[in-house]
Design an enzyme around this catalytic site. Sequence first.
Site, PDB file in Angstrom:
ATOM      1  N   ASP A 310       0.849  -1.182   0.000  1.00 44.66           N
ATOM      2  CA  ASP A 310       0.000   0.000   0.000  1.00 44.66           C
ATOM      3  C   ASP A 310       0.883   1.229   0.000  1.00 44.66           C
ATOM      4  OD1 ASP A 310       0.959  -0.020   2.565  1.00 44.66           O
ATOM      5  OD2 ASP A 310      -0.984  -0.217   3.545  1.00 44.66           O
ATOM      6  N   GLU A 662      26.436 -43.590   6.624  1.00 46.41           N
ATOM      7  CA  GLU A 662      25.773 -44.513   7.538  1.00 46.41           C
ATOM      8  C   GLU A 662      25.192 -45.724   6.815  1.00 46.41           C
ATOM      9  OE1 GLU A 662      24.328 -40.980  10.636  1.00 46.41           O
ATOM     10  OE2 GLU A 662      22.918 -41.894   9.230  1.00 46.41           O
TER      11      GLU A 662
END
Length: 869
Positions: A310, A662
């Site tokens: 705005d 992993e």
Amino acid sequence: MSLGNKPPAPPPAVTGTDGLSSRMAAQLLAEAGPNILPQAKRVPQWRKLLGELTHFFALMLWVAAVLAYVGGMPQLCVAIIVVVIVNGVFAHIQQERAQHAAERLQGLLPAEVNVRRDGRIQSVHASELVPGDLVIMAAGDRLPADIVFVSASNCTADESMLTGESAAVPKRTNDPAWGGTFLVNGEAEGIVTATGSNTKLAAIAALTSGTKPPPTPLTMELRRIVRLVAFVALSVAGVFFVVSLLVGIVWRDSFLFAIGVAVALIPEGLLPTVTLSLAMGAQRMAERQALVRNLEAVETLGSTTFICTDKTGTLTQNRMNAVEVFTADGPVKIVGEGYGPEARIEGQARSMALLAALGARVASQGRAVHHEGGWTASGDPMEAAIDSLARRLLGREPETVKIIRRFAFDADRRRESVIAGTTLYVKGAPESVLPLCTDTSSVLAGAVEAMASRGLRVIAVASRELPGTASDWLDRSAEDAERNLAPLGLIGLHDPPRPDVGDVIKAARGAGIRIAMITGDHPSTAGAIAREIGLMGPDNLVVQGADLPGDEQILGALLDRDGVVVSRVSPEQKLRVAKALQARGHVVAMTGDGVNDGPALRQADIGVAMGLSGTDVAREASDLVLLDDHFATIVAAIEQGRATYSNIHRFLTYHLTDNVAELAPFVIWALSGGQFPLALGVLQILALDIGTDLLPALALGAEAPGKRVLKRPPEKRHLLDRHLMLRVFAVMGPTEALIAMAAFSTVLFGSGWVRGQSWDPGVLMSASGAAFAAVVLGQLATAFACRSATAPPWKQGWFTNRLLLWAVSAELAALAVFLFVPPLAGILGQAPPTAAGWTVAVLAIPGVLGVDWLYKRLRHRHSETSSPA
């Protein structure tokens, strides 16, 4: 009782000035219900918390916990449950925000109001107001319900929170007005036409609460990653379960193996790391005057492609300034900020300019007042600017003039006037005042066009010496008095832009972000301001809300350009703007400060409310609140949002690299048919994911924005993009896995073990400890490598992220605890490595850094050769 959607009954006729009777008011209250806005339904806290514990990723971990328990690993089961609960509770606390937009609207209504009942003025609680009540109001009062004025004396109303229009709206008899707005000037009485659920304010509340914000880009991307990881983890685990059965491993060991594979591939620390990284980004934004109400808004800002802002109070300062006075003797320019008396006067016609300013001041009621904090407007900001102009030209406080008669501003006349002594002073729109003057030169008329073309609001001032005495004009009409006027001059007023807004707009455009002005102001005013601050696009497109096309696709095509200005918008139209731009693939940030902005703020990908000038409703409907109302803070928040996106990309690379290392032991174990020992167990993997990896990942999440973060377009790539996958699964991950298995093999074979023989448990624990140490040290190197996708750590400075130094120090300390504290090491199934195992494990640091540096160089060389000359 509430009226719900029932249309309001017509208000009873009010006889004379007696108002309703108390009996009739009580009857209407029983029928219509109290004057209370509908309350939004709240989602119970337990249901919100349950949602944090049952989303897809959490459900996957719950399944892993159950499988761990069934597989005879209660320690793993408990550990996973703790991870899920801690992450869920933390996310709930961080994400919890009040959804009270409709509730806070109630605070806009006054507690006590004056009404005329039983022929006398009474004070009643606003909730007891009913349709047909005759309400008495004065300047500064907030309207308690929707009304129609039955009398209005010099009334103007501030309806900006509903309409977005910054200027006060003149009100006269038979004009409607809305609950939640307030009178700026004048005194009035009005008949209540709607209360509670049937007011315009309630309609906007319903529109706001009924608008559900879309999922953020980060939410959608994390869903994609979680589903992809889940699919890969379960698929790989299933494949290896079958393979292990085929090579002769008993089903229980095969099941244990499959659980280990799934746990190895699931980055348990990912969501806690994301949440904490967003929280750190939110803290940094708060330090830059941007308060985050929704954590995911941190990252969404970084993805913003379109800002709908705005005008008043965001791009401008919302304080009118009189910058020029034009008289028949020439122009006088005033250079000064705010309402204070300090200013530089330029021009020779100062005496004539002073007459115009004093005349306009006499015809005004608003004043500039001085407080301890400085000069502010009391009443209409435009009239306060006129008061300041008179003080600046006079060099002191003007004398008070006694007003004999006031002819209030009228929307049709577009002017107002007062009689002071026997002199009439008139101010108003030039097209309304100048035709009433007997001596209007063409120079003066031409000046109106020139000043208006520069975006100034032009006020014409004139006067007349009235014949006879002042008492002769007490009963005369305005038409009798406002004629044969002598022009005093023109006053040009300007709402100054924020000082740095032009540079901020350039910075936003440099970041590939489009900007549109969405305002309730007049198109000429909005267009002029847009041109002044450099927001207006090359096609100079200014469109009014009423002219927006009804088709959403056409609307999106019209607005999807940089620098468009949309004026005179309603709340529904502002909402349509957000939806139309989102339909074209934009991530929309919408700013607002009024009640009318609530629905659009909720619909936008990120709603940005003003903290100083905004309403509670706008703040509650938003994701981000600018504590200083500066448009520049939006760009600063976008910079931090982009940094947060990059940081998520960094620690995602870090987490997945660990997962590759992993997974490798399980792959080798399966391919050997169980003949080669398992280098890492499931509890060790969980210790890696939660115990050692979390702090470095969080430190990567705190990496400061790079110098060029606003020099590139918004991120549109997936978090799991091609470069991340290549770097993880072809460069750092395999390197880390290779060194970990080499460390494991060094200890194992160094003990004299050969394939086919049983292994010594103590040797196996030492070998497993070497693999564990290699993964931790490799992740230490990965943390530094992930700080940049293009530069090696030594070119960034090893000490520029001190949090990372503390994190890797804690990681090394955790490694020592996991290896050298016997009870804990025993639970994990590992022991300190041998000297040879340590030697190989330490090679993970230069190994990971070396291959990553080589990859970055090759990628840089490839980008140079593939880019056009």
